[in-house]
Every structure is written in C-alpha cells, then in structure tokens.
Design a protein around this motif. Structure first.
Motif, short mmCIF file in Angstrom:
data_model
loop_
_atom_site.label_atom_id
_atom_site.label_comp_id
_atom_site.label_asym_id
_atom_site.label_seq_id
_atom_site.Cartn_x
_atom_site.Cartn_y
_atom_site.Cartn_z
N ASN A 1 9.02 4.29 10.77
CA ASN A 1 9.72 3.41 11.70
C ASN A 1 9.00 2.08 11.89
O ASN A 1 9.63 1.02 11.89
N ALA A 2 7.69 2.11 12.04
CA ALA A 2 6.93 0.89 12.31
C ALA A 2 6.79 0.01 11.08
O ALA A 2 6.78 -1.22 11.19
N LEU A 3 6.70 0.62 9.91
CA LEU A 3 6.46 -0.14 8.69
C LEU A 3 7.68 -0.20 7.78
O LEU A 3 7.58 -0.71 6.67
N THR A 4 8.80 0.31 8.26
CA THR A 4 10.04 0.35 7.49
C THR A 4 9.80 0.76 6.05
O THR A 4 10.10 0.03 5.11
N MET A 5 9.26 1.95 5.90
CA MET A 5 9.02 2.48 4.57
C MET A 5 9.73 3.82 4.44
O MET A 5 10.03 4.47 5.43
N SER A 6 10.00 4.20 3.22
CA SER A 6 10.77 5.42 3.01
C SER A 6 9.93 6.62 2.63
O SER A 6 10.35 7.75 2.81
N GLU A 7 8.74 6.39 2.09
CA GLU A 7 7.97 7.52 1.58
C GLU A 7 6.55 7.55 2.10
O GLU A 7 5.83 6.55 2.08
N ILE A 8 6.17 8.73 2.59
CA ILE A 8 4.79 9.01 2.96
C ILE A 8 4.41 10.25 2.16
O ILE A 8 5.11 11.26 2.20
N ASN A 9 3.34 10.18 1.42
CA ASN A 9 2.87 11.33 0.66
C ASN A 9 2.09 12.23 1.60
O ASN A 9 1.21 11.76 2.33
N ILE A 10 2.40 13.52 1.60
CA ILE A 10 1.78 14.45 2.54
C ILE A 10 1.19 15.63 1.77
O ILE A 10 1.84 16.23 0.91
N VAL A 11 -0.06 15.94 2.10
CA VAL A 11 -0.73 17.14 1.60
C VAL A 11 -1.28 17.91 2.79
O VAL A 11 -1.44 17.35 3.87
N ASN A 12 -1.58 19.19 2.60
CA ASN A 12 -1.94 20.06 3.71
C ASN A 12 -3.43 20.20 3.99
O ASN A 12 -3.80 20.75 5.03
N ASN A 13 -4.28 19.73 3.08
CA ASN A 13 -5.73 19.85 3.30
C ASN A 13 -6.47 18.93 2.33
O ASN A 13 -5.87 18.32 1.45
N GLY A 14 -7.78 18.88 2.50
CA GLY A 14 -8.60 17.99 1.69
C GLY A 14 -8.59 18.31 0.21
O GLY A 14 -8.63 17.41 -0.64
N GLU A 15 -8.50 19.59 -0.14
CA GLU A 15 -8.47 19.97 -1.55
C GLU A 15 -7.20 19.43 -2.21
O GLU A 15 -7.26 18.87 -3.31
N GLU A 16 -6.07 19.59 -1.53
CA GLU A 16 -4.82 19.05 -2.07
C GLU A 16 -4.89 17.53 -2.17
O GLU A 16 -4.35 16.94 -3.10
N ALA A 17 -5.58 16.89 -1.23
CA ALA A 17 -5.71 15.43 -1.25
C ALA A 17 -6.51 14.96 -2.46
O ALA A 17 -6.12 14.01 -3.13
N ILE A 18 -7.62 15.62 -2.74
CA ILE A 18 -8.44 15.26 -3.90
C ILE A 18 -7.61 15.41 -5.17
O ILE A 18 -7.61 14.51 -6.04
N ASN A 19 -6.85 16.50 -5.28
CA ASN A 19 -5.99 16.71 -6.46
C ASN A 19 -4.91 15.63 -6.53
O ASN A 19 -4.62 15.12 -7.61
N TRP A 20 -4.33 15.26 -5.39
CA TRP A 20 -3.30 14.21 -5.36
C TRP A 20 -3.89 12.89 -5.84
O TRP A 20 -3.29 12.19 -6.66
N TYR B 1 0.83 -1.20 0.00
CA TYR B 1 0.00 0.00 0.00
C TYR B 1 0.86 1.24 0.00
O TYR B 1 2.04 1.22 0.33
N THR B 2 0.23 2.33 -0.40
CA THR B 2 0.83 3.66 -0.41
C THR B 2 0.07 4.50 0.60
O THR B 2 -1.15 4.35 0.75
N PHE B 3 0.78 5.38 1.30
CA PHE B 3 0.15 6.23 2.30
C PHE B 3 0.01 7.66 1.81
O PHE B 3 0.94 8.20 1.20
N LEU B 4 -1.13 8.26 2.12
CA LEU B 4 -1.36 9.67 1.90
C LEU B 4 -1.79 10.26 3.24
O LEU B 4 -2.81 9.85 3.79
N LEU B 5 -1.03 11.20 3.75
CA LEU B 5 -1.34 11.88 5.00
C LEU B 5 -1.90 13.26 4.66
O LEU B 5 -1.24 14.04 3.97
N ILE B 6 -3.11 13.53 5.16
CA ILE B 6 -3.73 14.84 4.96
C ILE B 6 -3.68 15.55 6.31
O ILE B 6 -4.42 15.21 7.23
N GLU B 7 -2.78 16.51 6.41
CA GLU B 7 -2.51 17.15 7.70
C GLU B 7 -1.94 18.55 7.47
O GLU B 7 -0.98 18.70 6.71
N ASP B 8 -2.52 19.55 8.12
CA ASP B 8 -2.05 20.92 7.94
C ASP B 8 -0.96 21.32 8.92
O ASP B 8 -0.23 22.27 8.68
#
Length: 136
Positions: A26-45, A5-12
């Motif tokens: 750290n828990a899932l030993t992964m290198s990338e978490i996609n981060i956006v600042n709000n719901g609008e950016e998430a929909i676009n992502w 799976y891929t993660f998308l974090l929506i957090e301002d």
C-alpha cells in the motif's frame, strides 16, 4: 512511488507476513513482496535470485524463527560472496522488547535498523527513500 529495489521478507508468522506485505504494497504501490519462512530459506532465495535482480535488495527479517533465526541468518549472510551481498540492505523486525537483541541487531554491520512490529511504515520509508545510500 517509483522504486528501484526488490523486497524479501523473512517471517515465520503468517499473520505478520500478511500485515507487513500489505503495509509495503500500500505505501510503496508495489505488487510483489518475496516471502520466506526462516533464515535458511532466505539464504537459499538469495543464492537463487540475487544475481538475476537488476534492483537493490531490501530484506526485512524477523529475529525469532524456527530452523534459522535472524541472527543465524546474518551470520550465514556474512559468508556469502560479495556479489550476492552488494546492493543489499537489511532491517530487522521483531516483537521483542529484549534490549540485548535490539542492541545486537543494531550493532550488526549489515543491519540498517531494528524496528518493532508492526512495521512502522513511515519511519521505514524515510530510511529507504531516497534510494539506498550506496546506489550510484
């Protein structure tokens, strides 16, 4: 841990972005978490990236954000095509103690759970591992 799976974090809040992404990495030993600042950016992502993913998408969304909050995001997410919504699971993260918001989040058909910040990583991992329920 092998993850499909891929993660998308929506957090301002930048501090919450750092804490949550470090917990996940750290828990899932992964290198990338996609981060956006709000719901609008998430929909676009999602519109830009989801069809290119060959993995399920797990979204962690804050509730209270400027521009488009977590509930507005869920409303816009509902209007996306089924192709964009499939293989996606959403969890809400909040520092709120408002029972109405927690209830509203948990009643949404797209939301797996509403959790308090910081992300309760052991509980979260138990919800996503084994992989998503609707995976083949």
């Amino acid at each position: 841990m092998d993850h499909n799976y891929t993660f998308l974090l929506i957090e301002d809040n930048v501090i919450d972005q750092i804490i949550t992404s470090k917990l996940l990495k750290n828990a899932l030993t992964m290198s990338e978490i996609n981060i956006v600042n709000n719901g609008e950016e998430a929909i676009n992502w999602i519109k830009t990236h989801k069809c290119k993913l060959n993995k399920s998408l797990i979204i962690l969304s804050d509730i209270k954000m400027p521009v488009m909050d977590g509930f507005e995001f869920l409303s816009k997410f509902d209007k996306l095509s089924e192709d964009l919504k499939k293989e996606t699971q959403i969890f809400m993260l909040s520092s709120t103690l408002c029972g109405n918001e927690i209830y509203k989040g948990r009643c949404n058909p797209y939301v797996g759970d509403v959790m308090t910040k910081p992300l309760p990583i052991k509980k979260f991992i138990s919800m996503i591992c084994p992989p998503l329920k609707h995976q083949a």
